[in-house]
Design a protein around this motif. Structure first.
Motif, PDB file in Angstrom:
ATOM      1  N   LEU A 124      31.719  43.239  18.384  1.00 51.01           N
ATOM      2  CA  LEU A 124      32.476  42.020  18.661  1.00 51.01           C
ATOM      3  C   LEU A 124      31.581  40.799  18.814  1.00 51.01           C
ATOM      4  CD1 LEU A 124      35.335  40.896  19.300  1.00 51.01           C
ATOM      5  CD2 LEU A 124      34.957  41.566  21.677  1.00 51.01           C
ATOM      6  N   PHE A 125      30.461  40.976  19.514  1.00 48.58           N
ATOM      7  CA  PHE A 125      29.588  39.847  19.827  1.00 48.58           C
ATOM      8  C   PHE A 125      28.311  39.830  18.979  1.00 48.58           C
ATOM      9  CE2 PHE A 125      31.972  40.612  23.852  1.00 48.58           C
ATOM     10  CZ  PHE A 125      32.711  39.440  23.826  1.00 48.58           C
ATOM     11  N   ASN A 126      28.301  40.653  17.922  1.00 47.44           N
ATOM     12  CA  ASN A 126      27.189  40.657  16.974  1.00 47.44           C
ATOM     13  C   ASN A 126      25.844  40.938  17.657  1.00 47.44           C
ATOM     14  OD1 ASN A 126      26.160  40.499  14.382  1.00 47.44           O
ATOM     15  ND2 ASN A 126      25.783  38.295  14.497  1.00 47.44           N
ATOM     16  N   CYS A 127      25.858  41.963  18.511  1.00 46.29           N
ATOM     17  CA  CYS A 127      24.609  42.389  19.176  1.00 46.29           C
ATOM     18  C   CYS A 127      24.503  43.916  19.075  1.00 46.29           C
ATOM     19  CB  CYS A 127      24.573  41.902  20.624  1.00 46.29           C
ATOM     20  SG  CYS A 127      25.985  42.423  21.640  1.00 46.29           S
ATOM     21  N   ARG A 128      24.674  44.415  17.873  1.00 50.45           N
ATOM     22  CA  ARG A 128      24.736  45.862  17.640  1.00 50.45           C
ATOM     23  C   ARG A 128      23.453  46.582  18.048  1.00 50.45           C
ATOM     24  NH1 ARG A 128      27.020  43.103  13.653  1.00 50.45           N
ATOM     25  NH2 ARG A 128      29.167  43.552  13.003  1.00 50.45           N
ATOM     26  N   ILE A 129      22.319  45.942  17.784  1.00 48.08           N
ATOM     27  CA  ILE A 129      21.037  46.597  18.096  1.00 48.08           C
ATOM     28  C   ILE A 129      20.888  46.787  19.596  1.00 48.08           C
ATOM     29  CG2 ILE A 129      18.529  46.339  18.028  1.00 48.08           C
ATOM     30  CD1 ILE A 129      18.862  44.941  15.320  1.00 48.08           C
ATOM     31  N   GLU A 130      21.199  45.728  20.373  1.00 43.56           N
ATOM     32  CA  GLU A 130      21.105  45.844  21.832  1.00 43.56           C
ATOM     33  C   GLU A 130      22.104  46.877  22.365  1.00 43.56           C
ATOM     34  OE1 GLU A 130      18.996  44.601  24.191  1.00 43.56           O
ATOM     35  OE2 GLU A 130      17.884  44.128  22.374  1.00 43.56           O
ATOM     36  N   ALA A 131      23.300  46.891  21.802  1.00 41.28           N
ATOM     37  CA  ALA A 131      24.312  47.856  22.242  1.00 41.28           C
ATOM     38  C   ALA A 131      23.840  49.283  21.982  1.00 41.28           C
ATOM     39  CB  ALA A 131      25.628  47.586  21.520  1.00 41.28           C
ATOM     40  N   LYS A 132      23.249  49.500  20.812  1.00 42.77           N
ATOM     41  CA  LYS A 132      22.753  50.850  20.492  1.00 42.77           C
ATOM     42  C   LYS A 132      21.613  51.242  21.425  1.00 42.77           C
ATOM     43  CE  LYS A 132      21.290  53.910  16.769  1.00 42.77           C
ATOM     44  NZ  LYS A 132      20.314  54.608  17.628  1.00 42.77           N
ATOM     45  N   LYS A 133      20.746  50.298  21.760  1.00 44.34           N
ATOM     46  CA  LYS A 133      19.646  50.587  22.690  1.00 44.34           C
ATOM     47  C   LYS A 133      20.196  51.048  24.037  1.00 44.34           C
ATOM     48  CE  LYS A 133      16.098  47.417  20.881  1.00 44.34           C
ATOM     49  NZ  LYS A 133      15.364  46.150  21.152  1.00 44.34           N
ATOM     50  N   TRP A 134      21.222  50.334  24.535  1.00 45.91           N
ATOM     51  CA  TRP A 134      21.796  50.706  25.831  1.00 45.91           C
ATOM     52  C   TRP A 134      22.494  52.059  25.767  1.00 45.91           C
ATOM     53  CZ3 TRP A 134      21.014  49.497  30.643  1.00 45.91           C
ATOM     54  CH2 TRP A 134      20.340  48.308  30.926  1.00 45.91           C
ATOM     55  N   ASN A 135      23.216  52.300  24.699  1.00 51.24           N
ATOM     56  CA  ASN A 135      23.881  53.601  24.577  1.00 51.24           C
ATOM     57  C   ASN A 135      22.866  54.729  24.459  1.00 51.24           C
ATOM     58  OD1 ASN A 135      26.590  53.099  24.890  1.00 51.24           O
ATOM     59  ND2 ASN A 135      27.005  52.773  22.719  1.00 51.24           N
ATOM     60  N   ASP A 136      21.770  54.493  23.767  1.00 56.33           N
ATOM     61  CA  ASP A 136      20.728  55.522  23.636  1.00 56.33           C
ATOM     62  C   ASP A 136      20.077  55.806  24.986  1.00 56.33           C
ATOM     63  OD1 ASP A 136      21.193  55.753  20.944  1.00 56.33           O
ATOM     64  OD2 ASP A 136      19.447  54.584  20.313  1.00 56.33           O
ATOM     65  N   LYS A 137      19.804  54.741  25.763  1.00 54.86           N
ATOM     66  CA  LYS A 137      19.181  54.930  27.080  1.00 54.86           C
ATOM     67  C   LYS A 137      20.124  55.685  28.027  1.00 54.86           C
ATOM     68  CE  LYS A 137      18.064  50.517  27.661  1.00 54.86           C
ATOM     69  NZ  LYS A 137      17.492  49.255  28.240  1.00 54.86           N
ATOM     70  N   ILE A 138      21.391  55.316  28.005  1.00 52.64           N
ATOM     71  CA  ILE A 138      22.372  55.978  28.872  1.00 52.64           C
ATOM     72  C   ILE A 138      22.559  57.430  28.457  1.00 52.64           C
ATOM     73  CG2 ILE A 138      24.814  56.022  29.532  1.00 52.64           C
ATOM     74  CD1 ILE A 138      24.741  52.931  29.368  1.00 52.64           C
ATOM     75  N   ALA A 139      22.618  57.697  27.148  1.00 55.79           N
ATOM     76  CA  ALA A 139      22.785  59.075  26.653  1.00 55.79           C
ATOM     77  C   ALA A 139      21.609  59.941  27.065  1.00 55.79           C
ATOM     78  CB  ALA A 139      22.938  59.065  25.134  1.00 55.79           C
ATOM     79  N   PHE A 140      20.399  59.393  26.989  1.00 58.33           N
ATOM     80  CA  PHE A 140      19.209  60.154  27.391  1.00 58.33           C
ATOM     81  C   PHE A 140      19.269  60.482  28.886  1.00 58.33           C
ATOM     82  CE2 PHE A 140      14.897  60.545  29.023  1.00 58.33           C
ATOM     83  CZ  PHE A 140      14.321  61.434  28.118  1.00 58.33           C
ATOM     84  N   ALA A 141      19.601  59.490  29.699  1.00 53.27           N
ATOM     85  CA  ALA A 141      19.676  59.699  31.153  1.00 53.27           C
ATOM     86  C   ALA A 141      20.796  60.662  31.505  1.00 53.27           C
ATOM     87  CB  ALA A 141      19.892  58.361  31.854  1.00 53.27           C
ATOM     88  N   TRP A 142      21.904  60.600  30.785  1.00 58.24           N
ATOM     89  CA  TRP A 142      23.040  61.504  31.006  1.00 58.24           C
ATOM     90  C   TRP A 142      22.646  62.950  30.738  1.00 58.24           C
ATOM     91  CZ3 TRP A 142      27.788  61.921  27.265  1.00 58.24           C
ATOM     92  CH2 TRP A 142      28.800  62.680  27.870  1.00 58.24           C
ATOM     93  N   ASN A 143      22.009  63.178  29.607  1.00 55.13           N
ATOM     94  CA  ASN A 143      21.584  64.541  29.267  1.00 55.13           C
ATOM     95  C   ASN A 143      20.542  65.050  30.252  1.00 55.13           C
ATOM     96  OD1 ASN A 143      23.215  64.968  26.979  1.00 55.13           O
ATOM     97  ND2 ASN A 143      21.844  63.739  25.716  1.00 55.13           N
ATOM     98  N   ASP A 144      19.639  64.175  30.667  1.00 59.90           N
ATOM     99  CA  ASP A 144      18.622  64.550  31.654  1.00 59.90           C
ATOM    100  C   ASP A 144      19.282  64.927  32.977  1.00 59.90           C
ATOM    101  OD1 ASP A 144      15.777  64.497  32.777  1.00 59.90           O
ATOM    102  OD2 ASP A 144      16.761  62.995  34.038  1.00 59.90           O
ATOM    103  N   PHE A 145      20.306  64.169  33.388  1.00 59.52           N
ATOM    104  CA  PHE A 145      20.974  64.473  34.651  1.00 59.52           C
ATOM    105  C   PHE A 145      21.746  65.791  34.571  1.00 59.52           C
ATOM    106  CE2 PHE A 145      24.460  64.240  37.724  1.00 59.52           C
ATOM    107  CZ  PHE A 145      23.711  64.072  38.884  1.00 59.52           C
ATOM    108  N   LYS A 146      22.348  66.073  33.431  1.00 60.34           N
ATOM    109  CA  LYS A 146      23.086  67.337  33.280  1.00 60.34           C
ATOM    110  C   LYS A 146      22.149  68.527  33.421  1.00 60.34           C
ATOM    111  CE  LYS A 146      25.333  66.010  29.485  1.00 60.34           C
ATOM    112  NZ  LYS A 146      26.263  66.015  28.318  1.00 60.34           N
TER     113      LYS A 146
END
Length: 263
Positions: A124-146
């Motif tokens: 929506l706001f044309n910041c796809r790269i930043e959005a992907k970076k945040w999703n990747d960081k959250i996914a890594f932390a999520w898997n680590d916490f599991k």
């Protein structure tokens, strides 16, 4: 130019020729996310509860709270888009705001919903790269916490969000989702989303191992611990950071580290 169609998490279609440049956010956690996506300079209005990052309060105009907004202030800011959330903002508010400009409504119950919201903002706001970076960081932390939590025993918990009347988080909430992730069985998962409860019945009916007193929306303090202990002496009562359990968006990254400390 041909308009692009975007669909929010309620299934509402929105058409934009260019990416929205003037944003009003009526959800504190999503305000924080917008800033983390590099969009702070495009935010023209926030709520009085948008406290992260702290600098926003002195630079961006507040237009009310999450349940009560000042429509004329919003209109004068000439927004291109207003960001709301199904739980935080009422349907009546959204309907009235739609008379001013497009209103994008998120609906976050699961962590997967959170990923979708961040991806949507990236588009929506044309910041796809930043959005992907945040999703990747959250996914890594999520898997680590599991991996961290996988051998922890399940404990019964009551998560308090309000006093007078006492209210707890139930099922179908983001809080409940994060409780389950932490191997906490929600004592009130069969009572709806945010049920009122009688404190004197808690031990007899639910017998929790833990009682969490959240810092928001009601600011529970140490003095309230004693009142809880009188009614559930078998449970350990803990003051917890409500932002970590209820804020979606980029805050989730910090939440996983907080949960490790909590355990």
């Amino acid at each position: 130019m041909t308009p692009k169609i975007f669909v929010d998490q309620l299934g509402t279609s929105h058409s934009f020729v260019t990416s929205p440049k003037r944003i009003i956010s009526l959800v504190p956690s999503q305000t924080e996310l917008l800033c983390d996506l590099g969009l702070e300079s495009k935010i023209v209005g926030i709520t009085k509860f948008c406290v992260h990052p702290y600098s926003l309060k002195s630079t961006i105009k507040a237009v009310g709270g999450t349940k009560k907004v000042h429509y004329e202030k919003i209109r004068l800011l000439q927004p291109d888009i207003i960001i709301c959330n199904k739980e935080e903002n009422t349907k009546e508010i959204v309907t009235e705001l739609q008379k001013i400009c497009p209103v994008w409504v998120t609906d976050i119950i699961t962590i997967e919903d959170n990923f979708k919201m961040i991806s949507d903002f990236g588009q929506l706001f044309n910041c796809r790269i930043e959005a992907k970076k945040w999703n990747d960081k959250i996914a890594f932390a999520w898997n680590d916490f599991k991996l961290f939590i996988k051998d922890f025993p399940v404990k019964k918990v009551a998560y308090f969000i309000w006093k007078d009347p006492f209210m707890v988080a139930g099922s179908g909430t983001f809080i409940d989702e994060l409780l389950k992730l932490n191997h906490f069985e929600n004592c009130y998962s069969n009572r709806g989303r945010y049920p009122e409860i009688k404190l004197q019945n808690m031990a007899l009916e639910n017998n929790p191992d833990l009682v969490f007193l959240s810092s928001e929306p009601y600011p529970f303090q140490e003095k309230h611990v004693y009142e809880i202990n009188e009614n559930a002496p078998q449970a350990k009562t803990i003051l917890v950071d409500g932002e970590m359990f209820s804020w979606h968006g980029s805050r989730l990254l910090k939440a996983f580290a907080y949960f490790k400390q909590l355990h």
